[in-house]
Design an enzyme around this catalytic site. Structure first.
Site, mmCIF file in Angstrom:
data_model
loop_
_atom_site.group_PDB
_atom_site.id
_atom_site.type_symbol
_atom_site.label_atom_id
_atom_site.label_comp_id
_atom_site.label_asym_id
_atom_site.label_seq_id
_atom_site.Cartn_x
_atom_site.Cartn_y
_atom_site.Cartn_z
ATOM 1 N N HIS A 223 0.842 -1.205 0.000
ATOM 2 C CA HIS A 223 0.000 0.000 0.000
ATOM 3 C C HIS A 223 0.878 1.256 0.000
ATOM 4 O O HIS A 223 0.617 2.206 -0.728
ATOM 5 C CB HIS A 223 -0.890 0.051 1.251
ATOM 6 N N LYS B 179 -17.627 -6.542 6.702
ATOM 7 C CA LYS B 179 -16.390 -7.259 7.043
ATOM 8 C C LYS B 179 -16.133 -7.156 8.530
ATOM 9 O O LYS B 179 -16.618 -6.266 9.204
ATOM 10 C CB LYS B 179 -15.209 -6.653 6.279
ATOM 11 N N ARG C 220 -1.957 -6.149 -8.740
ATOM 12 C CA ARG C 220 -0.882 -7.080 -8.386
ATOM 13 C C ARG C 220 -0.712 -8.169 -9.431
ATOM 14 O O ARG C 220 0.378 -8.450 -9.872
ATOM 15 C CB ARG C 220 -1.165 -7.731 -7.029
ATOM 16 N N SER D 264 -2.949 -7.574 2.682
ATOM 17 C CA SER D 264 -3.239 -7.504 4.118
ATOM 18 C C SER D 264 -3.644 -8.886 4.629
ATOM 19 O O SER D 264 -3.323 -9.262 5.758
ATOM 20 C CB SER D 264 -4.378 -6.522 4.382
#
Ligand code: ADP
Length: 162
Positions: free
Chosen positions: A17, A41, A90, A128
């Site tokens: 990040h 979440k 990514r 994460s």
């Protein structure tokens, strides 16, 4: 003046990040890192904790601010008058989802554009979720997150066990 938002969960913020924050702050005039307050979440860190970690790590960047938001990203962008969304890519696995979101946001508000930054090679594996997985077993996360957060992450897991 180009104001951009880099939205995400940042639970917790990783070196991946940070790489995107540093690079995009160099491209746009103002960068708002938007911490998503997603009630669905169950985050490890509260939204306030995530905001304060990001503030700490970006304090030397004069054009970077941190804010939390819930609801639709495009609505929050209207509120803060941002027109650009920054996202990191990514791998191909990120691509399909990101393309769909970017196109939807553009249709909802044609003024909104999404800029994708490809991950730096040394962070292409990093998320994460991976950090949390390793930390939950007490593994070494020092290469993955800013050094001042390593102990805070372990501590969080200890608190969760109590
Ligand atoms: P994560 O996927 O790590 O749980 P977020 O949901 O907070 O993170 O992701 C926010 C944004 O940061 C997304 O655009 C994601 O693709 C990007 N991002 C996360 N990790 C990396 C990384 N290692 N390299 C580049 N971009 C990343």
């Amino acid at each position: 003046m180009k104001r951009a938002i880099y939205p995400g969960s940042f639970d917790p913020v990783t070196n991946g990040h940070m790489d995107i924050i540093v690079r995009s702050a160099d491209i746009v005039d103002e960068l708002v890192v938007g911490v998503l307050n997603n009630h669905a979440k169950n985050p490890l860190f509260s939204v306030d904790e995530r905001v304060s970690m990001l503030k700490e790590i970006t304090k030397d960047f004069p054009n970077v601010t941190i804010a939390s938001f819930d609801g639709l990203l495009v609505d929050f962008m209207e509120e803060i008058q941002a027109t650009l969304i920054i996202r990191g890519l990514r791998a191909v696995t990120d691509f399909e989802y990101e393309l769909q979101i970017a196109q939807t946001n553009h249709i909802v508000n044609p003024k909104v554009e999404t800029i994708f930054l490809t991950t730096s090679l040394n962070y292409s594996y990093l998320s994460s979720t991976i950090v949390k997985e390793i930390a939950s077993y007490g593994g070494d996360i020092s290469k993955f997150v800013p050094v001042q957060f390593v102990d805070r992450i372990y501590k969080k897991y200890k608190e969760c066990e109590l």
